[in-house]
Motif scaffolding. Structure first.
Motif, short mmCIF file in Angstrom:
data_model
loop_
_atom_site.label_atom_id
_atom_site.label_comp_id
_atom_site.label_asym_id
_atom_site.label_seq_id
_atom_site.Cartn_x
_atom_site.Cartn_y
_atom_site.Cartn_z
N ASN A 193 0.85 -1.19 0.00
CA ASN A 193 0.00 0.00 0.00
C ASN A 193 0.89 1.24 0.00
O ASN A 193 0.99 1.97 0.98
CB ASN A 193 -0.92 -0.03 1.24
CG ASN A 193 -1.97 1.05 1.19
OD1 ASN A 193 -2.11 1.76 0.20
ND2 ASN A 193 -2.71 1.19 2.29
N LYS A 194 1.55 1.45 -1.12
CA LYS A 194 2.54 2.52 -1.22
C LYS A 194 1.93 3.90 -1.01
O LYS A 194 2.59 4.83 -0.55
CB LYS A 194 3.24 2.45 -2.58
CG LYS A 194 4.04 1.17 -2.77
CD LYS A 194 4.69 1.13 -4.15
CE LYS A 194 5.49 -0.16 -4.33
NZ LYS A 194 6.12 -0.23 -5.69
N GLY A 195 0.65 4.04 -1.39
CA GLY A 195 0.01 5.35 -1.26
C GLY A 195 -0.57 5.61 0.11
O GLY A 195 -1.09 6.70 0.36
N GLY A 196 -0.49 4.62 1.00
CA GLY A 196 -1.03 4.81 2.34
C GLY A 196 -2.53 4.94 2.38
O GLY A 196 -3.10 5.60 3.27
N GLU A 197 -3.21 4.31 1.42
CA GLU A 197 -4.67 4.38 1.39
C GLU A 197 -5.28 3.65 2.58
O GLU A 197 -4.66 2.76 3.16
CB GLU A 197 -5.20 3.75 0.08
CG GLU A 197 -4.65 4.38 -1.18
CD GLU A 197 -5.13 5.80 -1.38
OE1 GLU A 197 -6.22 6.12 -0.87
OE2 GLU A 197 -4.42 6.57 -2.03
N LYS A 198 -6.50 4.04 2.94
CA LYS A 198 -7.17 3.40 4.06
C LYS A 198 -7.38 1.92 3.79
O LYS A 198 -7.25 1.08 4.70
CB LYS A 198 -8.51 4.08 4.35
CG LYS A 198 -9.22 3.57 5.59
CD LYS A 198 -10.48 4.36 5.88
CE LYS A 198 -11.15 3.84 7.16
NZ LYS A 198 -12.39 4.60 7.47
N VAL A 199 -7.72 1.58 2.56
CA VAL A 199 -7.85 0.19 2.13
C VAL A 199 -6.83 -0.05 1.03
O VAL A 199 -6.78 0.70 0.05
CB VAL A 199 -9.27 -0.12 1.60
CG1 VAL A 199 -9.36 -1.56 1.13
CG2 VAL A 199 -10.31 0.16 2.68
N ALA A 200 -5.98 -1.07 1.19
CA ALA A 200 -4.95 -1.36 0.20
C ALA A 200 -5.56 -1.55 -1.18
O ALA A 200 -6.65 -2.13 -1.31
CB ALA A 200 -4.17 -2.61 0.61
N PRO A 201 -4.91 -1.05 -2.24
CA PRO A 201 -5.48 -1.11 -3.60
C PRO A 201 -5.94 -2.49 -4.03
O PRO A 201 -7.00 -2.63 -4.64
CB PRO A 201 -4.31 -0.62 -4.47
CG PRO A 201 -3.53 0.28 -3.57
CD PRO A 201 -3.63 -0.35 -2.20
N TYR A 202 -5.16 -3.53 -3.70
CA TYR A 202 -5.56 -4.88 -4.11
C TYR A 202 -6.92 -5.25 -3.55
O TYR A 202 -7.77 -5.80 -4.23
CB TYR A 202 -4.51 -5.91 -3.66
CG TYR A 202 -4.90 -7.34 -3.99
CD1 TYR A 202 -4.69 -7.86 -5.26
CD2 TYR A 202 -5.50 -8.15 -3.03
CE1 TYR A 202 -5.05 -9.16 -5.57
CE2 TYR A 202 -5.86 -9.45 -3.33
CZ TYR A 202 -5.64 -9.96 -4.60
OH TYR A 202 -6.02 -11.24 -4.91
N ASN A 203 -7.13 -4.91 -2.26
CA ASN A 203 -8.41 -5.23 -1.63
C ASN A 203 -9.53 -4.33 -2.16
O ASN A 203 -10.66 -4.78 -2.36
CB ASN A 203 -8.29 -5.07 -0.12
CG ASN A 203 -7.33 -6.07 0.50
OD1 ASN A 203 -7.19 -7.17 0.01
ND2 ASN A 203 -6.65 -5.68 1.56
N ALA A 204 -9.22 -3.07 -2.36
CA ALA A 204 -10.24 -2.12 -2.81
C ALA A 204 -10.73 -2.44 -4.22
O ALA A 204 -11.89 -2.22 -4.55
CB ALA A 204 -9.68 -0.71 -2.74
#
Length: 260
Positions: free
Chosen positions: A228-239
């Motif tokens: 989660n390089k962008g530090g998103e609340k939900v990791a991109p793969y999961n989102a």
């Protein structure tokens, strides 16, 4: 007597509304959104017909998939099942079974090259029992009828956090030789109390989601590290995962099976 019964009913409802209905059953339904099929709740009277009691292999599903992946070796199924059972008794932490699992010869148990050729099932409260000793994982996951993963889910802020689960695995289940077949066939064990990682001032987190593999005495609990390089609340793969919709009929079946 009526007052006592009312109190007991209230306690049961409160327990069900936390451990069971807020964690375990939602986890089952989330697994169906990932592509797992709910396999029904298994009972002792199904032993020998629907599953092998001392390995928890789902006989009918395993046989169907074995014959599908090995059409020219259908007549070897019973011997393969017998050999697996013998291998799971080995004092090798499941190495011989693992070698069979990833092999394509003389027969294939899982199609790793074409995932859609496999079937995935899940269930809850499936007892692992040998003689008088038993334990009951909250959730069991199957690939082609083989119970390769179990999940222990706890309500947030459970007593002892994940340290309690680690102690139970390392001090009670792993050392018990009667559980060896179940430990040897299990490729991954997952533990979660549905909380963010927190070490509470220490180095090693004591709450969150963890995994481990089989051991004879002690296994370390490891953290999941999602990219989660962008530090998103939900990791991109999961989102971005293409989750399936919840089937209301399956949901009703799950809730009915576990009296929710």
């Amino acid at each position: 007597m009526i007052f006592v019964r009312l109190c007991l009913n209230t306690i049961v409802r409160r327990w069900n509304s936390t451990e069971l209905t807020k964690v375990q059953m939602p986890a089952i339904m989330h697994l169906t959104r990932l592509g797992y099929t709910y396999a029904v709740k298994f009972h002792d009277n199904q032993a020998g017909e629907d599953y092998v009691p001392d390995t928890n292999i789902l006989i009918k599903i395993f046989k169907e998939q074995f014959e599908r992946l090995n059409p020219d070796k259908k007549d070897t199924f019973n011997q393969v099942l017998k050999d697996i059972k013998m291998e799971l008794d080995n004092d090798d932490l499941g190495r011989s079974f693992y070698n069979r699992l990833v092999s394509v010869s003389p027969s294939r148990l899982i199609d790793f090259e074409h995932p859609n050729n496999n079937v995935f099932h899940c269930t809850a409260e499936f007892t692992c029992k040998r003689d008088e000793d038993e334990f009951r994982p909250d959730i069991t996951l199957f690939v082609n009828g083989l119970p390769l993963t179990f999940i222990e889910v706890k309500k947030p802020n459970n007593n002892g956090g994940m340290l309690a689960e680690s102690n139970r695995m390392n001090n009670q289940r792993f050392p018990n030789k009667k559980f060896r077949r179940f430990i040897n066939i299990t490729q991954l064990m997952i533990f979660s109390n549905n909380m963010e990682y927190d070490s509470e001032g220490g180095i090693i987190p004591i709450q969150g989601v963890f995994y481990c593999t089989g051991s004879k005495s002690k296994s370390s609990f490891n953290c999941f590290r999602e990219e989660n390089k962008g530090g998103e609340k939900v990791a991109p793969y999961n989102a971005e995962y293409s989750y399936k919709s919840i089937d209301s009929l399956v949901e009703k079946r799950v809730l009915t099976d576990f009296n929710c």
